[in-house]
Design a protein around this motif. Structure first.
Motif, mmCIF file in Angstrom:
data_model
loop_
_atom_site.group_PDB
_atom_site.id
_atom_site.type_symbol
_atom_site.label_atom_id
_atom_site.label_comp_id
_atom_site.label_asym_id
_atom_site.label_seq_id
_atom_site.Cartn_x
_atom_site.Cartn_y
_atom_site.Cartn_z
ATOM 1 N N SER A 6 44.995 -35.480 37.343
ATOM 2 C CA SER A 6 44.714 -35.398 38.863
ATOM 3 C C SER A 6 43.455 -35.775 39.220
ATOM 4 C CB SER A 6 45.067 -33.825 39.114
ATOM 5 O OG SER A 6 44.617 -33.021 38.627
ATOM 6 N N ARG A 7 42.255 -35.343 38.539
ATOM 7 C CA ARG A 7 41.132 -35.801 38.967
ATOM 8 C C ARG A 7 40.991 -37.531 39.066
ATOM 9 N NH1 ARG A 7 37.325 -35.881 41.894
ATOM 10 N NH2 ARG A 7 35.215 -36.208 41.275
ATOM 11 N N ALA A 8 41.646 -38.063 38.403
ATOM 12 C CA ALA A 8 41.946 -39.676 38.312
ATOM 13 C C ALA A 8 42.373 -40.030 39.614
ATOM 14 C CB ALA A 8 42.632 -40.312 37.353
ATOM 15 N N MET A 9 43.413 -39.316 40.084
ATOM 16 C CA MET A 9 43.909 -39.804 41.595
ATOM 17 C C MET A 9 42.908 -39.413 42.546
ATOM 18 S SD MET A 9 47.627 -37.587 41.319
ATOM 19 C CE MET A 9 48.282 -37.389 39.774
ATOM 20 N N GLU A 10 42.227 -38.498 42.352
ATOM 21 C CA GLU A 10 41.101 -38.165 43.664
ATOM 22 C C GLU A 10 40.092 -39.171 43.426
ATOM 23 O OE1 GLU A 10 39.964 -34.274 42.571
ATOM 24 O OE2 GLU A 10 41.573 -33.473 42.847
ATOM 25 N N CYS A 11 39.685 -39.409 42.318
ATOM 26 C CA CYS A 11 38.827 -40.532 42.094
ATOM 27 C C CYS A 11 39.298 -41.978 42.669
ATOM 28 C CB CYS A 11 38.293 -40.588 40.719
ATOM 29 S SG CYS A 11 37.387 -39.312 40.153
ATOM 30 N N ALA A 52 45.147 -43.553 34.267
ATOM 31 C CA ALA A 52 45.023 -42.191 33.907
ATOM 32 C C ALA A 52 45.813 -41.571 35.134
ATOM 33 C CB ALA A 52 43.555 -41.774 34.093
ATOM 34 N N ALA A 53 45.787 -41.729 36.278
ATOM 35 C CA ALA A 53 46.713 -41.019 37.353
ATOM 36 C C ALA A 53 48.224 -40.973 36.887
ATOM 37 C CB ALA A 53 46.406 -41.351 38.678
ATOM 38 N N LEU A 54 48.532 -41.912 36.435
ATOM 39 C CA LEU A 54 50.039 -42.223 36.107
ATOM 40 C C LEU A 54 50.150 -41.498 34.844
ATOM 41 C CD1 LEU A 54 50.444 -46.134 36.781
ATOM 42 C CD2 LEU A 54 51.509 -44.266 38.115
ATOM 43 N N GLY A 55 49.076 -41.312 34.149
ATOM 44 C CA GLY A 55 49.322 -40.400 32.912
ATOM 45 C C GLY A 55 49.218 -38.843 33.108
ATOM 46 N N GLY A 56 49.204 -38.419 34.396
ATOM 47 C CA GLY A 56 49.287 -37.121 34.859
ATOM 48 C C GLY A 56 47.742 -36.684 35.039
ATOM 49 N N CYS A 103 40.982 -43.436 29.288
ATOM 50 C CA CYS A 103 41.178 -44.324 30.566
ATOM 51 C C CYS A 103 40.367 -43.465 31.797
ATOM 52 C CB CYS A 103 42.550 -44.143 30.839
ATOM 53 S SG CYS A 103 43.734 -45.023 29.986
ATOM 54 N N PHE A 104 40.445 -42.296 31.916
ATOM 55 C CA PHE A 104 39.687 -41.598 33.115
ATOM 56 C C PHE A 104 38.076 -41.835 32.827
ATOM 57 C CE2 PHE A 104 37.201 -38.029 34.761
ATOM 58 C CZ PHE A 104 37.498 -38.250 36.155
ATOM 59 N N GLN A 105 37.497 -41.744 31.759
ATOM 60 C CA GLN A 105 36.077 -42.071 31.539
ATOM 61 C C GLN A 105 35.786 -43.263 31.622
ATOM 62 O OE1 GLN A 105 33.686 -39.518 30.874
ATOM 63 N NE2 GLN A 105 35.263 -38.185 31.435
ATOM 64 N N LEU A 106 36.608 -44.188 31.412
ATOM 65 C CA LEU A 106 36.437 -45.684 31.844
ATOM 66 C C LEU A 106 36.165 -45.856 33.231
ATOM 67 C CD1 LEU A 106 38.450 -47.624 29.243
ATOM 68 C CD2 LEU A 106 35.935 -47.541 29.333
ATOM 69 N N GLY A 107 37.151 -45.037 33.970
ATOM 70 C CA GLY A 107 37.037 -45.445 35.290
ATOM 71 C C GLY A 107 35.799 -44.771 35.953
ATOM 72 N N VAL A 108 35.526 -43.724 35.323
ATOM 73 C CA VAL A 108 34.093 -43.005 36.095
ATOM 74 C C VAL A 108 32.901 -43.953 35.436
ATOM 75 C CG1 VAL A 108 32.510 -41.297 35.323
ATOM 76 C CG2 VAL A 108 35.034 -40.696 35.554
#
Length: 98
Positions: free
Chosen positions: A61-66, A55-59, A27-32
């Motif tokens: 923290s970098r996703a929250m920042e992005c 990704a942020a809801l999954g914990g 999920c995070f990588q798709l966001g990126v």
């Protein structure tokens, strides 16, 4: 279709499958990818926000920042749409909420 384009398409499809199975890193990588218009993904801040949100809801923290970073470039309506899509995705069999 070039080899590079096929490889990028395969990578994105693989990440989508993994994300749908609840893989927070995918999920995070798709966001990126969507936030940068990379890896065969178009530049799409709504999609990026959606994937960072999941990704942020999954914990992650970098996703929250992005998510916060790209929110500064989005309209309120775009953010609302991204949140709606994330909620819809999370409701998809609750696979991603687990």
């Amino acid at each position: 279709m070039t080899h590079s384009l096929r490889s990028q398409q395969f990578l994105t499809e693989s990440r989508l499958r993994d994300a749908m199975r609840g893989d927070i890193d995918a999920c995070f990588q798709l966001g990126v990818s969507y936030s940068a218009g990379a890896d065969g993904c178009p530049l799409d801040l709504i999609a990026a926000h959606k994937w960072f949100n999941i990704a942020a809801l999954g914990g992650n923290s970098r996703a929250m920042e992005c998510r916060a970073e790209i929110s500064e470039e989005m309209t309120a309506r775009e953010i609302i749409e991204a949140q709606r899509q994330a909620r819809a995705m999370l409701g998809f069999g609750n696979r991603l909420a687990a």
